[in-house]
Design an enzyme around this catalytic site. Structure first.
Site, PDB file in Angstrom:
ATOM      1  N   ASP A 203      -1.338  -8.355   0.923  1.00 35.11           N
ATOM      2  CA  ASP A 203      -0.085  -8.370   0.162  1.00 35.11           C
ATOM      3  C   ASP A 203       0.311  -9.802  -0.200  1.00 35.11           C
ATOM      4  O   ASP A 203       0.710 -10.082  -1.329  1.00 35.11           O
ATOM      5  CB  ASP A 203       1.055  -7.736   0.982  1.00 35.11           C
ATOM      6  CG  ASP A 203       0.864  -6.244   1.175  1.00 35.11           C
ATOM      7  OD1 ASP A 203      -0.121  -5.867   1.823  1.00 35.11           O
ATOM      8  OD2 ASP A 203       1.688  -5.457   0.684  1.00 35.11           O
TER       9      ASP A 203
ATOM     10  N   HIS B  50      -0.015   0.679   9.588  1.00 36.93           N
ATOM     11  CA  HIS B  50      -1.243   1.138   8.935  1.00 36.93           C
ATOM     12  C   HIS B  50      -2.232   1.644   9.969  1.00 36.93           C
ATOM     13  O   HIS B  50      -3.434   1.678   9.718  1.00 36.93           O
ATOM     14  CB  HIS B  50      -1.918   0.008   8.162  1.00 36.93           C
ATOM     15  CG  HIS B  50      -1.002  -0.706   7.232  1.00 36.93           C
ATOM     16  ND1 HIS B  50      -0.271  -1.799   7.618  1.00 36.93           N
ATOM     17  CD2 HIS B  50      -0.685  -0.461   5.947  1.00 36.93           C
ATOM     18  CE1 HIS B  50       0.458  -2.208   6.580  1.00 36.93           C
ATOM     19  NE2 HIS B  50       0.229  -1.416   5.576  1.00 36.93           N
TER      20      HIS B  50
ATOM     21  N   LYS C  40       5.802  -8.007   2.305  1.00 38.85           N
ATOM     22  CA  LYS C  40       5.547  -7.790   3.729  1.00 38.85           C
ATOM     23  C   LYS C  40       4.361  -8.655   4.142  1.00 38.85           C
ATOM     24  O   LYS C  40       3.386  -8.788   3.401  1.00 38.85           O
ATOM     25  CB  LYS C  40       5.249  -6.306   3.997  1.00 38.85           C
ATOM     26  CG  LYS C  40       6.399  -5.404   3.580  1.00 38.85           C
ATOM     27  CD  LYS C  40       6.248  -3.986   4.116  1.00 38.85           C
ATOM     28  CE  LYS C  40       4.991  -3.272   3.677  1.00 38.85           C
ATOM     29  NZ  LYS C  40       4.830  -3.167   2.207  1.00 38.85           N
TER      30      LYS C  40
ATOM     31  N   GLY D  83       0.827  -1.188   0.000  1.00 37.37           N
ATOM     32  CA  GLY D  83       0.000   0.000   0.000  1.00 37.37           C
ATOM     33  C   GLY D  83       0.868   1.247   0.000  1.00 37.37           C
ATOM     34  O   GLY D  83       2.003   1.228   0.474  1.00 37.37           O
ATOM     35  N   SER D  84       0.344   2.344  -0.529  1.00 33.69           N
ATOM     36  CA  SER D  84       1.053   3.613  -0.440  1.00 33.69           C
ATOM     37  C   SER D  84       0.876   4.172   0.968  1.00 33.69           C
ATOM     38  O   SER D  84       0.094   3.657   1.766  1.00 33.69           O
ATOM     39  CB  SER D  84       0.510   4.592  -1.480  1.00 33.69           C
ATOM     40  OG  SER D  84       0.821   4.127  -2.774  1.00 33.69           O
ATOM     41  N   GLY D  85       1.616   5.235   1.262  1.00 36.22           N
ATOM     42  CA  GLY D  85       1.508   5.835   2.592  1.00 36.22           C
ATOM     43  C   GLY D  85       2.697   5.537   3.490  1.00 36.22           C
ATOM     44  O   GLY D  85       2.726   5.967   4.638  1.00 36.22           O
ATOM     45  N   HIS D  86       3.664   4.763   2.960  1.00 37.61           N
ATOM     46  CA  HIS D  86       4.858   4.410   3.751  1.00 37.61           C
ATOM     47  C   HIS D  86       6.118   5.053   3.183  1.00 37.61           C
ATOM     48  O   HIS D  86       7.231   4.616   3.495  1.00 37.61           O
ATOM     49  CB  HIS D  86       5.051   2.897   3.768  1.00 37.61           C
ATOM     50  CG  HIS D  86       3.854   2.122   4.177  1.00 37.61           C
ATOM     51  ND1 HIS D  86       3.253   2.308   5.398  1.00 37.61           N
ATOM     52  CD2 HIS D  86       3.119   1.185   3.533  1.00 37.61           C
ATOM     53  CE1 HIS D  86       2.208   1.487   5.480  1.00 37.61           C
ATOM     54  NE2 HIS D  86       2.099   0.811   4.364  1.00 37.61           N
TER      55      HIS D  86
END
Lengths: 207, 352
Positions: B109, B218, B104, B53-56
């Site tokens: 995922d 998250h 991960k 996911g994006s945001g990391h």
């Protein structure tokens, strides 16, 4: 069950996911990562874009297209699970223009088997499988009774509703909710909820 | 919600467009979305691909470049990317030596990367999936989805990326990646929640005087909440969770060329005399200066426990949007790991 009813089912499902987007996301925020409503809405918006291209094809092609579209647009855990459900369900009714009760059972059974292979859930893990397992069992029991698909779906909807409510006291052992341990108890499973809407909208489409 | 965004629906795409403009050494593709080295595929080199996911950020896209990843697949914010992205990315970067997917351990995922591996293998490309599951806040694997993949991911991408650059074949890259994962442990602490743009409100409520111990990346909850305490107390707690963590056993699934095979892995605990890389990470909202305060305590605890910090990494590398907080990762090293840690790397997020 005719093709037009399947198309109607998918349109209703798109509407329901849009209406319930915040509700599903809130359920997911309580025990997961707060994206289930957002993901399902995005996925079905893509399905609605693709549907006109395949609306005149056979049922299997329509269902497989739904699966491929969800698989490539939903993400998360629900993308592969729902993608596999529709894809395997479609493969099970290859070449059909209408579904008998037996065809319908075969489709659902193949789809749920796909969910099981992909996610490897156990009963009681607090996942969508906790909705589908009793639904498949109930369908199998009733399928030989001479019911048509509409009667079959109407008859198993209460089973699904009970299975959905039964996810509330469960402690999650799969997915992000499992990290909550006992704190996941007391919340309805978001994936089981979006699965319930599949049966609810199908019942409406067949009514 | 105050964020530097336009339309919520276009957040990831617009950020990638900016990244493409800033970094011509990367190629960014859309429909399906992935990033890769502009010089990919590199003939004869194992290609390393990760995603999530994006945001990391900067993970994973910011770690694409020489000596680290060949490609990355960003999903929506906090949502796993999809198999079509991974397959397109793998095909773009495969130089004939195969593709290693660095995954991960999150249910989404894992499932998406497993589907991708099946599809890539069906196209005749050698492939392997190695899981990163290093978050000691998750105690048992039997009743949960297992330990989450957190800080060790960054170190594994660096180390295995250097090994691939040095000519390791796919099996050796996979073995090294598995070893790095088994040698690494992490623990995170949140001072605030994060806000997912599409949700528009904080993912969870955390009181002014509370912290969440064992937080994931998250906003998924940790082990418990504590009253806010001095950094010495918080950093010591995190460090001790990692260093005192006992052996951890779980079953992972790896691709055996034709199907998925279960593999039982046991990570041994740290021992006095171990040499480690110490990684202090910001969750996004915590300033770097505060990370040094964490490092100060971490160094003291390591010394007490007989661990020697031989290298460190301090900064925001695996973040959780705007969350305030930190995570600590300790990675036991051996000469092989240290050699590849010290190798040159040139990516937007990590340069040496």
């Amino acid at each position: 069950m005719h093709k037009s009813q399947i198309l109607d089912w998918l349109r209703r499902l798109d509407q329901v996911y849009t209406e319930k987007k915040d509700y599903l996301t809130d359920l997911d925020a309580a025990i997961g990562d707060a994206d289930h409503g957002i993901n399902m809405t995005r996925g079905f918006a893509k399905v609605m874009e693709k549907l006109p291209e395949v609306a005149d094809k056979d049922i299997a092609t329509i269902l497989k297209t739904v699966g491929m579209t969800l698989m490539s647009s939903v993400g998360g855990a629900s993308g592969p699970l729902y993608g596999t459900f529709w894809l395997k369900g479609g493969l099970a009714v290859d070449g059909k223009e209408a579904l008998s009760a037996e065809d319908f059972l075969r489709m659902i059974e193949a789809g749920v088997d796909g969910i099981r292979q992909r996610g490897r859930p156990e009963p009681g893990d607090k996942t969508m499988y906790d909705l589908w397992a009793p639904v498949v069992a109930a369908l199998k029991t009733r399928a030989g009774n001479g019911d048509d698909v509409a009667a079959l779906v109407a008859a198993i909807l209460p089973v699904a509703a009970k299975a959905l409510a039964d996810t509330i006291p469960l402690q999650a052992r799969k997915g992000r909710a499992s990290y909550l341990g006992e704190r996941s108890i007391g919340h309805q499973d978001p994936g089981a909820t979006s699965s319930y809407y599949m049966l609810e909208t199908l019942n409406e489409a067949l009514a | 919600m105050k964020k530097l965004i336009n339309d919520v629906a276009n957040v990831v795409k617009e950020q990638l467009e900016g990244m493409a403009l800033a970094h011509p050494e990367l190629t960014v593709r859309y429909k399906p979305t992935f990033l890769c080295r502009a010089d990919a595929p590199i003939k004869g080199k194992v290609a390393l691909v990760s995603g999530g996911g994006s945001g990391h950020e900067p993970m994973h896209g910011g770690f694409v470049g020489q000596g680290m990843l060949d490609g990355a697949c960003p999903g929506e914010v906090f949502t796993s990317p999809t198999p079509d992205q991974m397959v397109a990315c793998a095909k773009a970067v495969d130089g004939g030596a195969g593709v290693l997917f660095l995954v991960k351990n999150y249910t989404g995922d894992v499932m998406n990367f497993e589907m991708a591996a099946e599809l890539v293998a069906a196209d005749g490309i050698k492939v392997q999936n190695i899981l990163i599951d290093d978050d000691v806040a998750v105690k048992d694997s039997l009743w949960t989805a297992g330990r989450r993949g957190v800080g060790t991911t960054v170190l594994a991408e660096k180390i295995v990326g250097a090994a691939a650059e040095a000519g390791y074949d796919l099996d050796r890259c996979a073995d090294l990646c598995r070893k790095v994962n088994q040698y690494g442990r992490s623990f995170g602490v949140a001072l605030t929640s994060c806000t997912v743009p599409a949700a528009g409100k904080p993912t969870f409520d955390l009181g002014e005087t509370e912290v969440e111990m064992g937080i994931g990346i998250h906003g998924e909850p940790g082990t418990h909440r504590s009253p806010i305490a001095p950094v010495d107390v918080l950093a010591r707690y995190a460090a001790e969770q990692i260093i005192d963590d006992p052996a951890y056993t779980r079953t992972v699934r790896e691709w055996d060329g034709a199907g998925w095979a279960d593999k039982v892995l046991t990570d041994e605990p740290f021992a006095r005399g171990d040499q480690v890389i110490a990684f202090v990470n910001s969750m996004g909202g915590t300033p770097v200066a505060e990370l040094y305060a964490v490092y100060r305590t971490l160094a003291a605890v390591c010394e007490e426990k007989g661990l020697t910090i031989v290298r460190n990494l301090i900064g925001p590398y695996i973040t959780s949007l705007d969350m305030q907080g930190f995570s600590i990762t300790l990675l036991k090293v051996d000469p092989e790991i240290l050699k590849f840690w010290d190798a040159p790397v040139k990516t937007p997020g990590l340069v040496r």
